[in-house]
Motif scaffolding. Structure first.
Motif, PDB file in Angstrom:
ATOM      1  N   GLU A 101       0.817  -1.205   0.000  1.00  0.00           N
ATOM      2  CA  GLU A 101       0.000   0.000   0.000  1.00  0.00           C
ATOM      3  C   GLU A 101       0.860   1.268   0.000  1.00  0.00           C
ATOM      4  O   GLU A 101       0.614   2.199  -0.773  1.00  0.00           O
ATOM      5  CB  GLU A 101      -0.888  -0.024   1.240  1.00  0.00           C
ATOM      6  N   LYS A 131      -2.859  -4.325   1.545  1.00  0.00           N
ATOM      7  CA  LYS A 131      -2.659  -3.490   2.723  1.00  0.00           C
ATOM      8  C   LYS A 131      -1.533  -4.064   3.576  1.00  0.00           C
ATOM      9  O   LYS A 131      -0.867  -3.351   4.306  1.00  0.00           O
ATOM     10  CB  LYS A 131      -3.944  -3.439   3.537  1.00  0.00           C
ATOM     11  N   SER A 189      -7.370  -5.807  -5.045  1.00  0.00           N
ATOM     12  CA  SER A 189      -6.448  -5.875  -3.924  1.00  0.00           C
ATOM     13  C   SER A 189      -6.546  -7.252  -3.292  1.00  0.00           C
ATOM     14  O   SER A 189      -7.526  -7.967  -3.473  1.00  0.00           O
ATOM     15  CB  SER A 189      -6.757  -4.795  -2.906  1.00  0.00           C
ATOM     16  N   LYS A 191      -5.659  -9.653   0.295  1.00  0.00           N
ATOM     17  CA  LYS A 191      -5.393  -9.550   1.728  1.00  0.00           C
ATOM     18  C   LYS A 191      -5.178 -10.934   2.312  1.00  0.00           C
ATOM     19  O   LYS A 191      -5.553 -11.941   1.711  1.00  0.00           O
ATOM     20  CB  LYS A 191      -6.545  -8.849   2.430  1.00  0.00           C
ATOM     21  N   TYR A 217      -9.826   2.664  -1.180  1.00  0.00           N
ATOM     22  CA  TYR A 217     -10.463   1.424  -1.600  1.00  0.00           C
ATOM     23  C   TYR A 217     -11.965   1.598  -1.670  1.00  0.00           C
ATOM     24  O   TYR A 217     -12.540   2.467  -1.002  1.00  0.00           O
ATOM     25  CB  TYR A 217     -10.152   0.306  -0.607  1.00  0.00           C
TER      26      TYR A 217
END
Lengths: 373, 486
Positions: A101, A131, A189, A191, A217
């Motif tokens: 990020e 992130k 994205s 995670k 986001y």
């Protein structure tokens, strides 16, 4: 004799002037399948996934291995990995680059620059934002495939085709989008899912960029409708419920047209849905009209919510509406060419979904009464 | 040398020529005061025929033979043999003797009679080994030219089918027959063939290949520009298209000219099977020729120059299997192809009793153990096996595959795809530059579109209304106007 000598010389020259002697045995190069780029303070931290391959009597074993280094520039960090490796690093099979990020917030143009300059990189690489640390994602346990690069690339492709929660934007598309007016980049994205016993990753929200810098986001609940808003929906499950029933459907076909009239943006959808699941709460009657209405409401509400959220929070046209308007009517776009995003922010949005059910039959299970509409 | 009237003198000349030859028999007899000597070679003649139809009529003859021209009266009144020639030249007698003819010298006559008494053991008409056909006629040529000519004659019952006799080879004096169909054959090509045959100055001809290597235009080319076939039905088909067939005594192969590139891919089975199946078969044969030349070179170029062209998963498995290999890809490839060529050659040369040993060595030791011992990578075995299988499909081009496959591998290992394409380009240009008796070698490919109907594909017979090659002036097969051809 002279003729033969001249022809030998000519053939010899043709081969050598072509500068095409790039001989390298395949086993002397180690393919890199995914790469993570983190930024810590002023240093780039590069993690690459190298394959450790062996073949014992026909049994091939492939073990991915993560190597991380850091450097002032990306190149420097890659060079450090090369120093550690006995084989040539080979980037042509690179499928996925994961950006941290912090790195994305400073701008992804460094990464794009390296990829464009080096002819080994393919332009179909997928960029992802996380992130967490990119390194952490690469080191996490993968779900099905041992190789992260292959798995993430396949997950993206699968999700684009079968759930439509991701719209895949490979590097060449990103580069195109950056040079065009009326469209901003958004990337999927990834995670780490903490709730599982061993950490694994999942694709989630979409990351919104202004030029090459990460701005924020969009939530997963509504980012799902990004593909509907941009005419990219292929196969997506969609479920509606009210007091009478609970219906799950799969989108067969969906077409999105947009139109700009005065200050209003009309988003018109033509969607065909096939019913996959039908749970009646009261009687067993199936009323296609009400079901259609529910689908229509749900799509319209959510798409409108997505567009207005992006308008309000970021005022960035990640849907590429400016580009589309420009394509069909240059005069509409011309006045706002240089501040399209400002204009986009103030547009009223009207979404109209035209739903058709694939098996359009009304029936009542108890009465045994079928009627075609 | 003329034949003298003295019987003893004549016989002595023969005896000198064939001195110490145990098989040459001299049978002397007399009737009503006149002496006769019959000379023949044992093993080449039918003894019963000689005694019944030559010796018996003369000995039993009750009437006096006229003193002037006794040969004529013998011929007309006494002898009952079917084929008799009269010679006045000694050389002709000497030449005639070894082919199973019997020579009769008559005392007081300066002429000799030659009887066709030949009978010798020959191989029977079998199914040919190299040109097996699942459907259609199964008979193949044998070594005797008379049998071969009769096999062809039975296929085309038409006096337009011509047979021209020649004797070539200054020592072997081999009989050669040129066959064609009057009215279809191109006169220019025929003249050219005859001229080239007359120019042959070789002392021995034991097989049709002796002639082929001498009379073709491109003597140094690995591509054949004159074809050899083993089956009379194939030859009949070829000469009905306007080609010329050349029979050689002692050879079970018959040569046809002109010979085009596409004929390498055609088989007689193509005409006896369903045309869809036959067309697919031909296309597969053409693809397999391309593969057998290229697949090794493409693999070498891909893995050592253009790795980015490989799909990721394939690249990973190839890399894994090549991990720790002692040789480079190109070396490995050349070595494995050499091994295959060794196996193929020993398979062709060995005695049948050794074939199980070859199977074990070839299949187990070289295939499996080489991979397990990590001398050769597994994908390479597959590639070489592909190359080998596809080569076996087109035996007519095997002389070219060995040469060009190696050249392409070497080019690909030095320059990658650039070298490979360069080599292929040269090869295509070379093939197009060849010609066979005035016809371009690739005339079927780059010519009149009417000819496509029987080249890479075989159209159904009711669609093939013209001869597939452009050599004949008489193009139309059916009894229709040339305008109606579509």
């Amino acid at each position: 004799m002279k003729k033969i000598l001249v022809s030998i010389l000519l053939i010899f020259i043709t081969f050598n002037l072509s500068a095409c002697t790039d001989y390298h045995e395949i086993e002397r190069s180690s393919p890199i399948l995914s790469m993570g780029i983190d930024k810590e303070k002023d240093k780039y931290k590069i993690s690459v996934e190298i394959l450790n391959m062996n073949d014992f009597a026909g049994e091939i074993s492939v073990k991915p291995q993560i190597i991380s280094t850091d450097g002032e520039t990306i190149d420097e960090a890659i060079e450090k990995i090369k120093n550690m490796s006995s084989e040539e690093l080979y980037f042509s099979y690179l499928e996925v680059i994961i950006l941290n990020e912090d790195m994305a917030k400073e701008g992804i143009d460094d990464v794009l620059d390296i990829i464009l300059r080096n002819n080994e990189f393919r332009l179909s690489i997928n960029l992802l934002v996380t992130k967490d640390d990119a390194q952490k994602i690469l080191k996490s346990k993968s779900n099905l495939q041992p190789i992260h690069g292959v798995e993430i690339a396949n997950t993206l492709k699968e999700n684009e085709n079968n759930t439509s929660i991701v719209v895949v934007t490979p590097i060449y598309k990103i580069i195109n989008m950056m040079s065009l007016k009326g469209v901003e980049i958004c990337l999927p994205s990834v995670k780490i899912q903490e709730d599982k016993e061993e950490s694994a990753y999942a694709i989630e929200n979409i990351a919104v960029f202004e030029d090459d810098k990460l701005k924020g986001y969009v939530d997963h609940d509504i980012s799902k409708y990004y593909s509907f808003a941009t005419d990219n929906a292929k196969k997506s499950t969609i479920s509606v419920s009210n007091d009478d029933f609970l219906v799950g459907g799969i989108v067969d076909k969906s077409k999105t047209d947009i139109e700009l009239v005065d200050n209003t943006l009309y988003v018109n959808l033509e969607t065909s849905i096939s019913i996959n699941e039908f749970n009646s709460k009261k009687d067993n009657s199936f009323n296609s009209k009400t079901i259609k209405k529910e689908f229509k409401n749900k799509l319209e509400k959510n798409i409108k919510k997505l567009i207005t959220t992006v308008q309000k929070e970021y005022s960035l046209d990640i849907f590429g509406y400016g580009l589309k308007i420009n394509k069909f009517n240059q005069n509409d776009f011309k006045p706002y060419e240089n501040n399209w995003n400002e204009h986009f922010k103030n547009l009223n949005v009207k979404v109209n979904a035209d739903i058709s059910l694939k098996d359009d039959i009304d029936y009542d299970l108890e009465k045994g009464d079928y009627s075609y509409e | 040398m003329k034949i003298s009237e003295n019987l003893k003198e004549n016989v002595n000349i023969i005896k000198q020529k064939y001195n110490k030859d145990f098989a040459v028999k001299y049978r002397s007899f007399s009737n009503l005061g006149r002496k006769y000597t019959l000379i023949f070679i044992d093993g080449m003649v039918n003894s019963a025929f000689i005694s019944d139809n030559i010796i018996r009529p003369i000995i039993r003859n009750k009437k006096l033979i006229s003193p002037i021209n006794p040969d004529k009266s013998l011929l007309k009144k006494v002898l009952i043999a079917n084929d008799i020639k009269t010679f006045s030249d000694m050389e002709k007698c000497i030449d005639d003797l070894p082919y199973g003819n019997s020579i009769l010298f008559i005392d007081g006559c300066n002429k000799a009679l030659s009887f066709d008494t030949k009978e010798f053991t020959i191989r029977s008409v079998d199914e040919p080994e190299n040109e097996k056909a699942a459907n259609g006629p199964k008979e193949g040529f044998c070594e005797n030219i008379l049998t071969n000519v009769s096999l062809l004659r039975r296929k085309i019952l038409n006096p337009d089918l011509k047979f021209v006799n020649k004797t070539l080879g200054t020592r072997t004096k081999t009989k050669i027959v040129i066959s064609y169909i009057e009215g279809i054959v191109d006169k220019k090509v025929l003249k050219e063939v005859e001229e080239r045959m007359d120019k042959i100055k070789i002392d021995s001809i034991l097989d049709v290949n002796y002639i082929r290597e001498i009379i073709t235009n491109h003597k140094r080319s690995p591509f054949k520009t004159a074809g050899t076939f083993e089956k009379p039905d194939t030859i009949a088909g070829k000469i009905l298209e306007g080609r010329i067939a050349i029979f050689v005594d002692g050879s079970p192969m018959v040569m046809t000219v002109p010979y085009l590139f596409i004929e390498n891919f055609q088989t007689s089975d193509d005409y006896y099977l369903n045309y869809y199946y036959a067309s697919i078969g031909r296309v597969i044969r053409v693809i397999s020729y391309y593969l057998t030349l290229s697949i090794c070179a493409i693999y070498v170029a891909m893995t050592s120059f253009h790795k980015e062209l490989l799909p990721t998963n394939l690249a990973i498995s190839i890399t894994a299997s090549r991990e720790g290999m002692p040789m480079s890809t190109a070396m490995e490839c050349i070595l494995m192809i050499l091994v295959f060529e060794f196996l193929r050659e020993s398979g062709a040369r060995m005695t049948t009793s050794a074939s199980p040993a070859l199977g074990i060595v070839g299949g187990l030791v070289i295939g499996q153990s080489a991979v397990e011992a990590r001398l050769v990578s597994a994908p390479m075995i597959i590639i070489v096996a592909m190359s080998a299988i596809t080569e076996l499909m087109i035996p007519r081009l095997k002389s070219t595959t060995i040469i060009f496959r190696f050249s392409l591998i070497i080019l690909a290992s030095l320059f990658g795809f650039y070298g490979y394409f360069f080599g292929m380009l040269l090869l295509v240009i070379y093939i197009c530059s060849l010609d066979s008796f005035g016809m371009s070698y690739t005339a079927d490919i780059i010519g009149n579109p009417l000819m496509y109907k029987d080249s890479y594909l075989r159209f159904p017979w009711f669609k093939i209304r013209t001869r597939p090659i452009d050599m004949s002036k008489n193009k139309v097969r059916e009894d229709i106007n040339e305008k109606d051809i579509s």
